[in-house]
Design a protein around this motif. Structure first.
Motif, PDB file in Angstrom:
ATOM      1  N   VAL A 180       0.834  -1.199   0.000  1.00  0.00           N
ATOM      2  CA  VAL A 180       0.000   0.000   0.000  1.00  0.00           C
ATOM      3  C   VAL A 180       0.870   1.251   0.000  1.00  0.00           C
ATOM      4  O   VAL A 180       0.588   2.231  -0.716  1.00  0.00           O
ATOM      5  N   ALA A 181       1.953   1.243   0.768  1.00  0.00           N
ATOM      6  CA  ALA A 181       2.872   2.375   0.782  1.00  0.00           C
ATOM      7  C   ALA A 181       3.512   2.573  -0.591  1.00  0.00           C
ATOM      8  O   ALA A 181       3.698   3.711  -1.050  1.00  0.00           O
ATOM      9  N   GLN A 182       3.845   1.469  -1.255  1.00  0.00           N
ATOM     10  CA  GLN A 182       4.412   1.564  -2.602  1.00  0.00           C
ATOM     11  C   GLN A 182       3.407   2.194  -3.555  1.00  0.00           C
ATOM     12  O   GLN A 182       3.754   3.056  -4.380  1.00  0.00           O
ATOM     13  N   PHE A 183       2.154   1.771  -3.453  1.00  0.00           N
ATOM     14  CA  PHE A 183       1.106   2.366  -4.294  1.00  0.00           C
ATOM     15  C   PHE A 183       0.995   3.869  -4.048  1.00  0.00           C
ATOM     16  O   PHE A 183       0.886   4.659  -4.990  1.00  0.00           O
ATOM     17  N   ILE A 184       0.991   4.270  -2.772  1.00  0.00           N
ATOM     18  CA  ILE A 184       0.862   5.698  -2.453  1.00  0.00           C
ATOM     19  C   ILE A 184       2.010   6.496  -3.051  1.00  0.00           C
ATOM     20  O   ILE A 184       1.805   7.584  -3.624  1.00  0.00           O
ATOM     21  N   ARG A 185       3.218   5.984  -2.974  1.00  0.00           N
ATOM     22  CA  ARG A 185       4.369   6.679  -3.560  1.00  0.00           C
ATOM     23  C   ARG A 185       4.214   6.810  -5.079  1.00  0.00           C
ATOM     24  O   ARG A 185       4.515   7.864  -5.657  1.00  0.00           O
ATOM     25  N   ILE A 186       3.752   5.738  -5.715  1.00  0.00           N
ATOM     26  CA  ILE A 186       3.531   5.790  -7.168  1.00  0.00           C
ATOM     27  C   ILE A 186       2.482   6.836  -7.495  1.00  0.00           C
ATOM     28  O   ILE A 186       2.640   7.646  -8.426  1.00  0.00           O
ATOM     29  N   TRP A 187       1.390   6.837  -6.747  1.00  0.00           N
ATOM     30  CA  TRP A 187       0.301   7.785  -7.013  1.00  0.00           C
ATOM     31  C   TRP A 187       0.794   9.218  -6.860  1.00  0.00           C
ATOM     32  O   TRP A 187       0.484  10.079  -7.693  1.00  0.00           O
ATOM     33  N   LEU A 188       1.544   9.498  -5.807  1.00  0.00           N
ATOM     34  CA  LEU A 188       2.053  10.852  -5.595  1.00  0.00           C
ATOM     35  C   LEU A 188       2.965  11.289  -6.734  1.00  0.00           C
ATOM     36  O   LEU A 188       2.906  12.444  -7.198  1.00  0.00           O
ATOM     37  N   ARG A 189       3.791  10.367  -7.212  1.00  0.00           N
ATOM     38  CA  ARG A 189       4.696  10.680  -8.314  1.00  0.00           C
ATOM     39  C   ARG A 189       3.930  10.944  -9.604  1.00  0.00           C
ATOM     40  O   ARG A 189       4.150  11.949 -10.288  1.00  0.00           O
ATOM     41  N   GLU A 190       3.014  10.047  -9.926  1.00  0.00           N
ATOM     42  CA  GLU A 190       2.300  10.162 -11.207  1.00  0.00           C
ATOM     43  C   GLU A 190       1.332  11.333 -11.232  1.00  0.00           C
ATOM     44  O   GLU A 190       0.988  11.834 -12.308  1.00  0.00           O
ATOM     45  N   ASN A 191       0.885  11.780 -10.067  1.00  0.00           N
ATOM     46  CA  ASN A 191      -0.083  12.873 -10.017  1.00  0.00           C
ATOM     47  C   ASN A 191       0.514  14.193  -9.545  1.00  0.00           C
ATOM     48  O   ASN A 191      -0.217  15.174  -9.375  1.00  0.00           O
ATOM     49  N   GLY A 192       1.825  14.218  -9.328  1.00  0.00           N
ATOM     50  CA  GLY A 192       2.490  15.461  -8.960  1.00  0.00           C
ATOM     51  C   GLY A 192       2.011  16.054  -7.650  1.00  0.00           C
ATOM     52  O   GLY A 192       1.836  17.267  -7.533  1.00  0.00           O
ATOM     53  N   ARG A 193       1.827  15.195  -6.623  1.00  0.00           N
ATOM     54  CA  ARG A 193       1.263  15.680  -5.357  1.00  0.00           C
ATOM     55  C   ARG A 193       2.194  15.428  -4.171  1.00  0.00           C
ATOM     56  O   ARG A 193       1.738  15.344  -3.024  1.00  0.00           O
ATOM     57  N   TRP A 194       3.492  15.372  -4.401  1.00  0.00           N
ATOM     58  CA  TRP A 194       4.424  15.049  -3.325  1.00  0.00           C
ATOM     59  C   TRP A 194       4.373  16.072  -2.183  1.00  0.00           C
ATOM     60  O   TRP A 194       4.581  15.725  -1.018  1.00  0.00           O
ATOM     61  N   ASN A 195       4.095  17.335  -2.489  1.00  0.00           N
ATOM     62  CA  ASN A 195       4.119  18.357  -1.445  1.00  0.00           C
ATOM     63  C   ASN A 195       2.730  18.743  -0.964  1.00  0.00           C
ATOM     64  O   ASN A 195       2.571  19.719  -0.236  1.00  0.00           O
ATOM     65  N   ALA A 196       1.737  17.988  -1.351  1.00  0.00           N
ATOM     66  CA  ALA A 196       0.373  18.269  -0.903  1.00  0.00           C
ATOM     67  C   ALA A 196       0.163  17.748   0.514  1.00  0.00           C
ATOM     68  O   ALA A 196       0.808  16.781   0.933  1.00  0.00           O
ATOM     69  N   PRO A 197      -0.736  18.359   1.293  1.00  0.00           N
ATOM     70  CA  PRO A 197      -1.118  17.777   2.580  1.00  0.00           C
ATOM     71  C   PRO A 197      -1.680  16.379   2.362  1.00  0.00           C
ATOM     72  O   PRO A 197      -2.458  16.162   1.414  1.00  0.00           O
ATOM     73  N   LYS A 198      -1.300  15.435   3.228  1.00  0.00           N
ATOM     74  CA  LYS A 198      -1.658  14.031   2.999  1.00  0.00           C
ATOM     75  C   LYS A 198      -2.307  13.419   4.239  1.00  0.00           C
ATOM     76  O   LYS A 198      -1.813  13.582   5.355  1.00  0.00           O
ATOM     77  N   PHE A 199      -3.389  12.670   3.986  1.00  0.00           N
ATOM     78  CA  PHE A 199      -4.076  11.922   5.033  1.00  0.00           C
ATOM     79  C   PHE A 199      -4.237  10.489   4.558  1.00  0.00           C
ATOM     80  O   PHE A 199      -4.419  10.238   3.357  1.00  0.00           O
TER      81      PHE A 199
END
Length: 502
Positions: A180-199
């Protein structure tokens, strides 16, 4: 996350038996070499009113491939993402959600609480009946304050292992969290949201997963820092709640939920006018006189035993005779059957507001859980119809609502002594100590005996867990409190406020 292989043994086998390799049927060779197809993905656009705001959003539903260090796909993770359209806001939060089980798809939170559409079931703890089930706009979706990603881990929903990877290599507290953590990292990369607030957040075992995923995201050098964790119907300390001989804490954490249930069904000799003050008393008795009596075991004096038995009867609605026969220790299964036995009814496990009728009234435990069979048909139909029709998903396999992964699940948590005492709450304690911006939301139903509210309180007040950034909210329903309309509105409002307060 591949299963361990013995490459030398395989090489020796291939060398010693070349004829077998040469004589293998060509069909098998073709099957082994068959390429993995591209991920199935569907993108649609919609609009709706959520939290009083008109929102246009893009829905992306389908597969994301996890890959190993050699770039080979290991799993297809199915998810549904809702992103607000319009000018890009770098401060707009993103929330990742999943359910529990282990083995449950994310349809419950998706189609019951926070997605833009929801399936309607009776609000008053009645059976959902037969289709068609209403699928309506969900004004309580959180899309006004956060983008949403609903995740189905391997073995749930449409998610599955790929290639030579075996599904069971994902079936465990740590392995599942890593995926699940791997998926979240992929999603953040592909959607350009690395610096967004995250829950991140989950329900039931999904709260266990949340703690383990926090550990995978924040306890490395390549951190993904989080703003908040949403724990809905919390189970973190499996050791304290294990129903095994000699573990007295299980009786302690269950007792206040039994009191709430007896109050709800008017099964008390003297029913207080209000529930919450009654539960304040129940908590104090559970952790005080009751816990002390249980820990004394066979050394409990007769006079103290009689006093505790009388109070336990007052709180639980069970007769003193029954409590004496049970040695003051009533497991939940017996409680479901005994509380309303004189009425010919059993109470639910996930939501004790629900009642059912068994084959007969003489058994020790219920035939089934009326609070699960009271809603499962509606959610399964709703998720399949919505994904395949409204979201345009073209998937050739069945959606796994409940996969039953508990049996092969690897419950080892971090190795060492944690193998025996299974408790992921320390992961949250460490994260709170090391991330001053992290906050935790805990939502509990009073009538939930699958993950009792006092168990959540107990696990999150242990040494090493800062309590000043933990918010508790309570609801007049059970495990899936959002099936009750008033509690859906309250849960949505409570979490919306929690996210806005980051």
């Amino acid at each position: 996350m591949k299963l361990g292989g013995t490459a030398l043994a395989l090489l020796a086998l291939a060398t010693a038996m070349p004829a077998m390799a040469q004589d293998a049927p060509k069909g098998d060779d073709k099957k082994a070499a068959a390429p993995i197809p591209a991920p199935v993905v569907s993108v649609t656009r919609h609009s709706g009113t959520f939290g009083g705001q008109k929102i246009s959003y893009r829905a992306t539903t389908g597969e994301t491939y996890l890959k190993d260090k050699d770039g080979e796909p290991t799993a297809a993770i199915f998810s549904t993402t809702y992103v607000k359209e319009g000018p890009r806001d770098p401060n707009r939060p993103i929330t990742f959600l999943f359910n529990g089980g282990p083995g449950s798809g994310s349809l419950w939170l998706h189609m019951g609480a926070f997605g833009p559409k929801r399936v309607v079931v009776p609000s008053d703890a009645r059976d959902d009946g037969a289709p068609p089930f209403p699928i309506i706009d969900n004004a309580h979706s959180l899309l006004d304050v956060t983008d949403l990603v609903f995740i189905d881990p391997v073995g749930t929903g449409f998610s599955k292992a790929l290639g030579k990877t075996e599904a069971k290599s994902f079936y465990g507290v740590t392995a599942d969290a890593k995926s699940v953590a791997q998926f979240i990292r992929i999603w953040l990369r592909e959607n350009g949201r690395w610096n967004a607030p995250k829950f991140i957040g989950g329900e039931s075992y999904g709260t266990t997963r949340s703690a383990a995923v926090v550990n995978e995201l924040e306890a490395t050098f390549n951190d993904v820092s989080l703003n908040g964790v949403l724990l809905i119907s919390t189970i973190l300390d499996f050791g304290a709640q294990a129903e095994v001989p000699g573990n007295e804490m299980a009786y302690v954490v269950n007792m206040p939920s039994m009191a709430a249930t007896a109050w709800y069904h008017n099964a008390l000799a003297e029913r207080p006018a209000q529930l919450e003050p009654f539960l304040v008393e129940a908590r104090a008795f559970a952790i005080g006189e009751y816990a002390s009596a249980l820990l004394k075991g066979s050394n409990l004096p007769a006079a103290e035993r009689a006093a505790v038995r009388a109070k336990l009867s007052r709180f639980t609605g069970l007769s003193e005779q029954y409590l004496e026969q049970a040695d003051l220790r009533v497991v939940p299964g017996r409680f479901y059957k005994e509380l309303l036995r004189s009425r010919g009814l059993t109470v639910g496990r996930l939501d004790t507001r629900y009642t059912g009728r068994d084959y007969d009234a003489a058994g020790e435990e219920p035939d089934n859980d009326p609070s699960f069979y009271g809603i499962d048909g509606a959610y399964t139909a709703g998720m399949n119809a919505y994904a395949r029709e409204t979201l345009g998903l073209k998937m050739d396999r069945e959606y796994v609502t409940i996969g039953g992964l508990g049996s092969p699940w690897d419950w080892n948590i971090g190795g060492g002594d944690l193998t025996y005492y299974r408790n992921v709450a320390p992961y949250l304690g460490k994260a709170l100590r090391e991330n001053s911006g992290l906050r935790i939301f805990v939502g509990q139903g009073y009538y939930d005996m699958a993950t009792p509210f006092f168990g959540a309180e107990y696990s999150l007040t242990r040494t090493g867990i800062p309590t000043d950034r933990i918010t508790y909210k309570y609801y007049d329903a059970g495990h899936m409190m959002y099936v009750r309309d008033a509690d859906l509105a309250k849960l949505s409002s409570d979490i919306r406020a929690f996210i806005r307060a980051r």
